[in-house]
Design an enzyme around this catalytic site. Structure first.
Site, PDB file in Angstrom:
ATOM      1  N   ARG A  29     -17.569 -83.571 -39.900  1.00  0.00           N
ATOM      2  CA  ARG A  29     -17.649 -83.293 -41.335  1.00  0.00           C
ATOM      3  C   ARG A  29     -17.298 -81.850 -41.667  1.00  0.00           C
ATOM      4  NH1 ARG A  29     -16.304 -86.583 -44.340  1.00  0.00           N
ATOM      5  NH2 ARG A  29     -14.952 -84.938 -45.039  1.00  0.00           N
ATOM      6  N   LYS A  64     -11.792 -65.395 -57.424  1.00  0.00           N
ATOM      7  CA  LYS A  64     -12.532 -66.592 -57.862  1.00  0.00           C
ATOM      8  C   LYS A  64     -12.526 -67.600 -56.728  1.00  0.00           C
ATOM      9  CE  LYS A  64     -11.171 -65.725 -62.632  1.00  0.00           C
ATOM     10  NZ  LYS A  64     -10.320 -66.157 -63.766  1.00  0.00           N
ATOM     11  N   LYS A  96     -11.296 -53.625 -65.626  1.00  0.00           N
ATOM     12  CA  LYS A  96     -11.184 -54.789 -66.500  1.00  0.00           C
ATOM     13  C   LYS A  96     -11.790 -54.492 -67.879  1.00  0.00           C
ATOM     14  CE  LYS A  96     -11.630 -58.905 -64.810  1.00  0.00           C
ATOM     15  NZ  LYS A  96     -10.217 -59.350 -64.952  1.00  0.00           N
ATOM     16  N   GLU A 129      -6.498 -53.581 -66.706  1.00  0.00           N
ATOM     17  CA  GLU A 129      -6.262 -54.776 -67.520  1.00  0.00           C
ATOM     18  C   GLU A 129      -6.029 -54.368 -68.970  1.00  0.00           C
ATOM     19  OE1 GLU A 129      -8.887 -58.447 -69.296  1.00  0.00           O
ATOM     20  OE2 GLU A 129      -9.206 -57.917 -67.198  1.00  0.00           O
ATOM     21  N   ASP A 151      -2.967 -59.375 -69.735  1.00  0.00           N
ATOM     22  CA  ASP A 151      -3.852 -60.535 -69.745  1.00  0.00           C
ATOM     23  C   ASP A 151      -3.713 -61.334 -71.033  1.00  0.00           C
ATOM     24  OD1 ASP A 151      -5.919 -62.088 -68.471  1.00  0.00           O
ATOM     25  OD2 ASP A 151      -7.316 -61.280 -69.955  1.00  0.00           O
TER      26      ASP A 151
END
Length: 212
Positions: A29, A64, A96, A129, A151
């Site tokens: 698994r 992410k 950011k 950003e 962005d």
């Protein structure tokens, strides 16, 4: 026997293993979970990369990722033909929107970042950003950075932004870019396009272990 990055079709045998049945069943698994997810990431990355054939724009991953297995997922992106962005907070400074807002503006955020790097004797690239042409012009006025993220720009503004930057800094487009739209964004002239979906929205490939 298949190698990393090989094309596969339904029914292909990736590899064979032998050993005590209790050992094979105990590991089954875990191995399948990893293979299914990493194969899915590599496959999706390769689809994005193929959409950009003939262009110089490169596909980037993001942070992410799944906790504890980022290194595996980023390796899968490489196998699929993409490029790794930063691995963590330690190998590049990314300023950011929240950093800019807390710092009190773009100029203050860049100045504070450079002061931090100098104070700690660090040599790291700085990416900023931007959310619109106004913010882009602020970054260009301050300067002293390496990469500008554009962005959620529309195509018209993205082309305008690339023209304004004029090769002085590397450019990255980001924000909801899909397989259907990535080539249009790339044709605006950006160096990189980052796609969080490579690692946060994949569906595992169907792989299984069969006794013989």
């Amino acid at each position: 026997i298949l190698n990393d990055g090989d094309q596969v079709k339904v029914g292909d045998v990736a590899f064979t293993v032998s050993g005590p049945s209790i050992t094979l069943l105990s590991a089954e698994r875990l191995v399948l979970n990893v293979m299914q997810r990493m194969s899915a990431i590599a496959t999706l990355t390769n689809k994005y990369v193929k959409e950009l054939e003939g262009l110089s724009t490169k596909v980037l991953d993001t942070r992410k990722t799944t906790p504890l297995i980022r290194f595996l997922e980023k390796e899968a992106v490489l196998i699929g033909g993409g490029k790794n962005h930063r691995m963590g907070l330690y190998d590049m400074i990314m300023i950011k929107d929240n950093h800019i807002d807390f710092a009190g503006g773009i100029e203050k955020a860049i100045v504070k970042t450079k002061e931090y790097l100098n104070r700690n004797n660090l040599n790291l690239e700085i990416e900023v950003e931007t959310r619109n042409i106004l913010e882009l012009n602020e970054v260009l006025k301050v300067g002293g950075i390496d990469i500008i993220m554009l962005d959620n720009f529309n195509y018209e503004d993205l082309r305008k932004a690339v023209t304004l930057i004029n090769g002085k800094y590397k450019t990255e487009a980001s924000g909801g870019i899909t397989l259907d739209t990535i080539r249009n964004y790339a044709e605006c002239g950006v160096d990189f396009i980052s796609v969080g979906a490579l690692t946060h929205s994949v569906n595992n490939l169907d792989l299984s272990l069969k006794a013989c």
